[in-house]
Design a protein around this motif. Structure first.
Motif: not given
Ligand SMILES: C[S@@+](CC[C@H](N)C(=O)[O-])C[C@H]1O[C@@H](n2cnc3c(N)ncnc32)[C@H](O)[C@@H]1O
Length: 288
Positions: A133-139, A159-165, A202-210
């Protein structure tokens, strides 16, 4: 073949990250610490063959950030296989007369070029069934989970480069599927660089909610980082995972931490196997 800035996704594809390999597909140019990641991946896959064999069923490998499937270590010649090829190769090798290969591999990446290259390289080296599949991991994670066989022990190598990925929604989706162990590249250098910048919180909020509620952001940088990591592993445990307290910390030549390898499994056996793996090049474990 050179990836040109004008091609789709070229904003993310930096020419100095990729170069053409002899087979005509791109390979990634990486630091030597990639070898540690592949060392642990290879050995975990090898050491868990008994568990896969006992369970029966169809065992799948999932790589939502597959890259092109080949790399060259900076300042060296020649290519090394990427993570997916490494894991597929490890599973198909017989140890003490027993091999328990993956019957299917799911690969995905944000970049179509990488998926195409990884797919071609897998097909050239193995008979494993490849679904891509092609796309962002969240999809793509939802496309993968929807196709996973119910019986089998699956391994997701993330194995992403950065946490928000790696938003937590990806881990939540994998946790809802049956028996998916997780080997996660936790981009510690990203946390070190950016967690101290309030404008980037805010870029870390989706990585580790709360995390902002559970970490005391008035404390020192290293305490906040430790609290952030503990919060994130706690979220994984909340999904029913056992997170191994053996966390491999991989450092660069200046002894700066680049990433952590985290093993999360739904059963204690995953942790037991992970603990048996030997360190490479003196990389040290961290305590949770
Ligand atoms: C560290 S590289 C992968 C290396 C590969 N797993 C290996 O072991 O050889 C990270 C990959 O993630 C891809 N990527 C970046 N953001 C992404 C996202 N949000 N979803 C999926 N893939 C992403 C990049 O295109 C890149 O190929």
């Amino acid at each position: 073949m050179k990836i040109k800035p004008g091609q789709p996704e070229a904003g993310r594809v930096l020419e100095d990250h990729y170069e053409p390999d002899e087979d005509g597909y791109p390979r990634e140019i990486v630091g030597p610490w990639v070898l540690d990641k592949h060392h642990f991946l290879r050995h975990y896959v090898t050491a868990s063959r008994g568990a896969r064999g006992n369970m029966g069923g169809s065992h799948c490998l999932i790589d939502l950030y597959c890259g092109p499937g080949k790399a060259r270590i900076r300042e060296t010649q020649g290519s090394v296989p990427g993570g997916t090829l490494t894991a597929i190769d490890a599973a198909s090798r017989s140890t003490r007369g027993q091999a328990v290969p993956f019957s299917r591999v799911f690969i995905a990446d944000l970049l179509e070029e990488n998926v195409r290259a990884c797919r071609a390289r897998l097909s050239a080296r193995s008979d494993v069934q490849v679904t891509s599949f092609v796309g962002g991991a969240e999809t793509t994670v939802h496309q993968v989970v929807g196709n996973l066989p119910r019986r089998g022990i699956h391994l997701a190598y993330l194995d992403p480069y950065a946490l928000p990925q790696l938003p937590f929604s990806v881990l939540r989706a994998l946790a809802a599927a049956p028996k998916v162990d997780l080997l996660i590249h936790f981009a510690a250098s990203d946390m070190v660089r950016n967690l101290e910048r309030r404008d980037l919180w805010s870029r870390f909020d989706a990585v580790a909610p709360g995390w902002q509620d559970s970490c005391n952001t008035n404390r020192g940088k290293s305490v906040v980082r430790q609290q952030f990591f503990t919060h994130w592993t706690g979220l994984l445990e909340g999904l029913g995972y056992h997170v191994s307290d053996r966390v491999v910390s991989v450092k660069n030549t200046r002894r700066r931490e680049i990433y952590r390898l985290v093993l999360a499994s739904k059963h204690k056996l995953g942790d037991n196997i992970w603990r048996t793996l030997n360190d490479r090049s003196g990389q040290k474990g961290l305590s949770l």
